[in-house]
Design a protein around this motif. Structure first.
Motif, PDB file in Angstrom:
ATOM      1  N   LEU A   1      -8.939  18.771 -32.367  1.00  0.00           N
ATOM      2  CA  LEU A   1     -10.219  18.355 -31.797  1.00  0.00           C
ATOM      3  C   LEU A   1     -10.628  16.935 -32.180  1.00  0.00           C
ATOM      4  O   LEU A   1     -11.631  16.422 -31.710  1.00  0.00           O
ATOM      5  CB  LEU A   1     -11.310  19.364 -32.159  1.00  0.00           C
ATOM      6  N   GLY A   2      -9.870  16.290 -33.031  1.00  0.00           N
ATOM      7  CA  GLY A   2     -10.106  14.863 -33.295  1.00  0.00           C
ATOM      8  C   GLY A   2     -11.388  14.567 -34.025  1.00  0.00           C
ATOM      9  O   GLY A   2     -12.080  13.600 -33.705  1.00  0.00           O
ATOM     10  N   THR A   3     -11.708  15.360 -35.038  1.00  0.00           N
ATOM     11  CA  THR A   3     -12.983  15.146 -35.744  1.00  0.00           C
ATOM     12  C   THR A   3     -13.035  13.792 -36.457  1.00  0.00           C
ATOM     13  O   THR A   3     -14.108  13.235 -36.648  1.00  0.00           O
ATOM     14  CB  THR A   3     -13.245  16.277 -36.766  1.00  0.00           C
ATOM     15  N   ARG A   4     -11.860  13.241 -36.810  1.00  0.00           N
ATOM     16  CA  ARG A   4     -11.858  11.935 -37.472  1.00  0.00           C
ATOM     17  C   ARG A   4     -12.261  10.829 -36.508  1.00  0.00           C
ATOM     18  O   ARG A   4     -12.509   9.715 -36.918  1.00  0.00           O
ATOM     19  CB  ARG A   4     -10.448  11.605 -38.013  1.00  0.00           C
ATOM     20  N   PHE A   5     -12.284  11.147 -35.209  1.00  0.00           N
ATOM     21  CA  PHE A   5     -12.545  10.103 -34.222  1.00  0.00           C
ATOM     22  C   PHE A   5     -13.858  10.323 -33.468  1.00  0.00           C
ATOM     23  O   PHE A   5     -14.077   9.771 -32.404  1.00  0.00           O
ATOM     24  CB  PHE A   5     -11.370  10.014 -33.251  1.00  0.00           C
ATOM     25  N   LEU A   6     -14.750  11.135 -34.045  1.00  0.00           N
ATOM     26  CA  LEU A   6     -16.070  11.318 -33.426  1.00  0.00           C
ATOM     27  C   LEU A   6     -16.902  10.053 -33.644  1.00  0.00           C
ATOM     28  O   LEU A   6     -16.716   9.372 -34.640  1.00  0.00           O
ATOM     29  CB  LEU A   6     -16.763  12.533 -34.056  1.00  0.00           C
ATOM     30  N   PRO A   7     -17.808   9.678 -32.757  1.00  0.00           N
ATOM     31  CA  PRO A   7     -18.226  10.407 -31.574  1.00  0.00           C
ATOM     32  C   PRO A   7     -17.317  10.205 -30.349  1.00  0.00           C
ATOM     33  O   PRO A   7     -17.473  10.919 -29.372  1.00  0.00           O
ATOM     34  CB  PRO A   7     -19.621   9.857 -31.281  1.00  0.00           C
ATOM     35  N   ALA A   8     -16.365   9.244 -30.399  1.00  0.00           N
ATOM     36  CA  ALA A   8     -15.573   8.972 -29.184  1.00  0.00           C
ATOM     37  C   ALA A   8     -14.923  10.243 -28.646  1.00  0.00           C
ATOM     38  O   ALA A   8     -14.849  10.447 -27.432  1.00  0.00           O
ATOM     39  CB  ALA A   8     -14.505   7.926 -29.489  1.00  0.00           C
ATOM     40  N   SER A   9     -14.460  11.101 -29.548  1.00  0.00           N
ATOM     41  CA  SER A   9     -13.701  12.282 -29.130  1.00  0.00           C
ATOM     42  C   SER A   9     -14.594  13.487 -28.819  1.00  0.00           C
ATOM     43  O   SER A   9     -14.095  14.595 -28.667  1.00  0.00           O
ATOM     44  CB  SER A   9     -12.685  12.643 -30.212  1.00  0.00           C
ATOM     45  N   LYS A  10     -15.904  13.266 -28.696  1.00  0.00           N
ATOM     46  CA  LYS A  10     -16.795  14.404 -28.410  1.00  0.00           C
ATOM     47  C   LYS A  10     -16.516  15.005 -27.038  1.00  0.00           C
ATOM     48  O   LYS A  10     -16.452  16.216 -26.881  1.00  0.00           O
ATOM     49  CB  LYS A  10     -18.259  13.958 -28.485  1.00  0.00           C
ATOM     50  N   SER A  11     -16.328  14.143 -26.038  1.00  0.00           N
ATOM     51  CA  SER A  11     -16.114  14.687 -24.689  1.00  0.00           C
ATOM     52  C   SER A  11     -14.845  14.178 -24.016  1.00  0.00           C
ATOM     53  O   SER A  11     -14.593  14.532 -22.870  1.00  0.00           O
ATOM     54  CB  SER A  11     -17.339  14.403 -23.807  1.00  0.00           C
ATOM     55  N   ILE A  12     -14.080  13.335 -24.694  1.00  0.00           N
ATOM     56  CA  ILE A  12     -12.735  13.028 -24.180  1.00  0.00           C
ATOM     57  C   ILE A  12     -11.737  13.254 -25.320  1.00  0.00           C
ATOM     58  O   ILE A  12     -12.064  13.068 -26.485  1.00  0.00           O
ATOM     59  CB  ILE A  12     -12.565  11.574 -23.648  1.00  0.00           C
ATOM     60  N   PRO A  13     -10.516  13.673 -24.967  1.00  0.00           N
ATOM     61  CA  PRO A  13      -9.518  13.866 -26.017  1.00  0.00           C
ATOM     62  C   PRO A  13      -9.248  12.552 -26.743  1.00  0.00           C
ATOM     63  O   PRO A  13      -9.211  11.494 -26.107  1.00  0.00           O
ATOM     64  CB  PRO A  13      -8.271  14.306 -25.242  1.00  0.00           C
ATOM     65  N   LYS A  14      -9.061  12.625 -28.056  1.00  0.00           N
ATOM     66  CA  LYS A  14      -8.782  11.384 -28.807  1.00  0.00           C
ATOM     67  C   LYS A  14      -7.507  10.730 -28.284  1.00  0.00           C
ATOM     68  O   LYS A  14      -7.369   9.509 -28.320  1.00  0.00           O
ATOM     69  CB  LYS A  14      -8.672  11.656 -30.308  1.00  0.00           C
ATOM     70  N   GLU A  15      -6.596  11.524 -27.759  1.00  0.00           N
ATOM     71  CA  GLU A  15      -5.336  10.970 -27.229  1.00  0.00           C
ATOM     72  C   GLU A  15      -5.562  10.133 -25.977  1.00  0.00           C
ATOM     73  O   GLU A  15      -4.696   9.374 -25.569  1.00  0.00           O
ATOM     74  CB  GLU A  15      -4.348  12.101 -26.876  1.00  0.00           C
ATOM     75  N   MET A  16      -6.730  10.290 -25.326  1.00  0.00           N
ATOM     76  CA  MET A  16      -7.025   9.542 -24.093  1.00  0.00           C
ATOM     77  C   MET A  16      -7.826   8.269 -24.363  1.00  0.00           C
ATOM     78  O   MET A  16      -8.149   7.526 -23.436  1.00  0.00           O
ATOM     79  CB  MET A  16      -7.784  10.429 -23.099  1.00  0.00           C
ATOM     80  N   VAL A  17      -8.179   8.029 -25.626  1.00  0.00           N
ATOM     81  CA  VAL A  17      -8.869   6.783 -25.951  1.00  0.00           C
ATOM     82  C   VAL A  17      -7.893   5.642 -25.691  1.00  0.00           C
ATOM     83  O   VAL A  17      -6.717   5.721 -26.038  1.00  0.00           O
ATOM     84  CB  VAL A  17      -9.337   6.806 -27.424  1.00  0.00           C
ATOM     85  N   THR A  18      -8.370   4.571 -25.052  1.00  0.00           N
ATOM     86  CA  THR A  18      -7.430   3.527 -24.627  1.00  0.00           C
ATOM     87  C   THR A  18      -7.075   2.556 -25.755  1.00  0.00           C
ATOM     88  O   THR A  18      -7.926   2.154 -26.533  1.00  0.00           O
ATOM     89  CB  THR A  18      -7.987   2.685 -23.457  1.00  0.00           C
ATOM     90  N   VAL A  19      -5.804   2.234 -25.802  1.00  0.00           N
ATOM     91  CA  VAL A  19      -5.314   1.151 -26.658  1.00  0.00           C
ATOM     92  C   VAL A  19      -4.917   0.050 -25.671  1.00  0.00           C
ATOM     93  O   VAL A  19      -3.962   0.207 -24.905  1.00  0.00           O
ATOM     94  CB  VAL A  19      -4.118   1.620 -27.510  1.00  0.00           C
TER      95      VAL A  19
END
Ligand code: G1P
Length: 291
Positions: free
Chosen positions: A12-30
């Protein structure tokens, strides 16, 4: 040859909240594409043809990203935006398929890998943890070298890199007689998940890239809960190592832990400055920053 790769993406990507609240952390853009694309492309560059996502109901956007989007393709075609059309329809080569299985409960990385058992069948396979991006500085990537070595040595390959002694409690750590050169493998005498600082057998940490024999699935089935009260892949590898040779492969590339915010920012900087189109302007922009 290794043709299947398991990518556990159910976390669930808790280390990446709030970004990962409603999108998967794997979908965050690099830079200009989701982090997961770099990992899938790393696997494909190493010869993988079937990507097996071990996923969760909240993460359908990952599957959508690797699927065709007919409406979008049609619209781009009508607007004659052929460059964009090509880019979105050729994310993966046609011979690569992406399939998914669910991890119904968060019981640990070992459990996630076990969820792909029926898809893997009797085939040996790779595991890539998508939090970590591996940026290569050579034409052949580290995963490809591990696959080649797996074929030659008939021994599972665990990718490792050196970490500072005070960070060993964040990783799986391997026990080896001496540290191999970068790009080389050495027999592993043991492996332990997140040892206490001062009690680790080395400073070589497990990066999140593994080449494993099919029989690890049977070992995972009997692996008891370990660190964090979870079924650990590390513990199943320790069982495997008691029965047959397992090797630690020391990587040549550079890692970025995109599961952490600073690691993510570092990845954006590094991939940004080496981007074929944006890189030069991005460098100029960074030089102009008033810090
Ligand atoms: C997992 C593995 C660990 C490895 C790490 C790499 O841990 O269990 O052995 O070193 O990934 O990122 P996690 O980060 O999921 O706690």
């Amino acid at each position: 040859m290794i043709k299947k790769a398991i990518l556990p993406v159910a976390g669930l990507g808790t280390r990446f909240l709030p970004a990962s609240k409603s999108i998967p952390k794997e979908m965050v853009t690099v830079v200009d594409r989701p982090a997961i694309e770099y990992v899938v492309k790393e696997a494909v560059a190493a010869g993988i043809e079937q990507i097996i996502l071990v996923t969760h109901s909240s993460k359908a956007s990952i599957e959508n990203y690797f699927d065709r989007n007919f409406e979008l393709e049609t619209s781009l075609e009508h607007k004659k935006k052929f460059d964009l059309l090509k880019e979105i329809s050729e994310i993966l080569p046609a011979h690569v398929s992406v399939i998914s299985v669910r991890q119904p409960q968060p019981l640990g990385l070992g459990h996630a890998v076990l969820c792909a058992k029926s898809v893997v069948g009797d085939d040996d396979f790779a595991v890539l943890l998508p939090d970590v991006l591996v940026k290569e500085n050579t034409a052949e990537n580290d995963l490809a070298r591990m696959i080649r070595r797996f074929g030659e040595a008939k021994a599972a390959q665990i990718m490792v890199e050196a970490v500072p002694e005070d960070l060993v409690d964040q990783y799986g750590i391997v026990d080896v007689a001496s540290s191999p050169n970068e790009g080389e493998s050495i027999a592993m005498q043991g492996i332990v998940e997140k040892p206490a600082v001062g009690a680790a057998p080395s400073n070589l940490s497990v990066v999140g890239r593994y080449i494993l024999p099919a029989k690890i699935m049977q070992l995972l089935e009997k692996t008891p809960k370990g660190a964090g009260n979870e079924i650990q892949l590390t513990d199943a590898i320790a069982l495997l190592q008691q029965a047959e040779a397992v090797e630690a492969y020391r990587m040549k590339g550079q890692t970025f832990d995109c599961g952490s915010k600073l690691g993510y920012l570092k990845a954006v900087l590094h991939y940004g400055v080496s981007h074929p189109v944006l890189g030069e302007d991005f460098k100029t922009m960074i030089r102009g920053l008033e810090l």
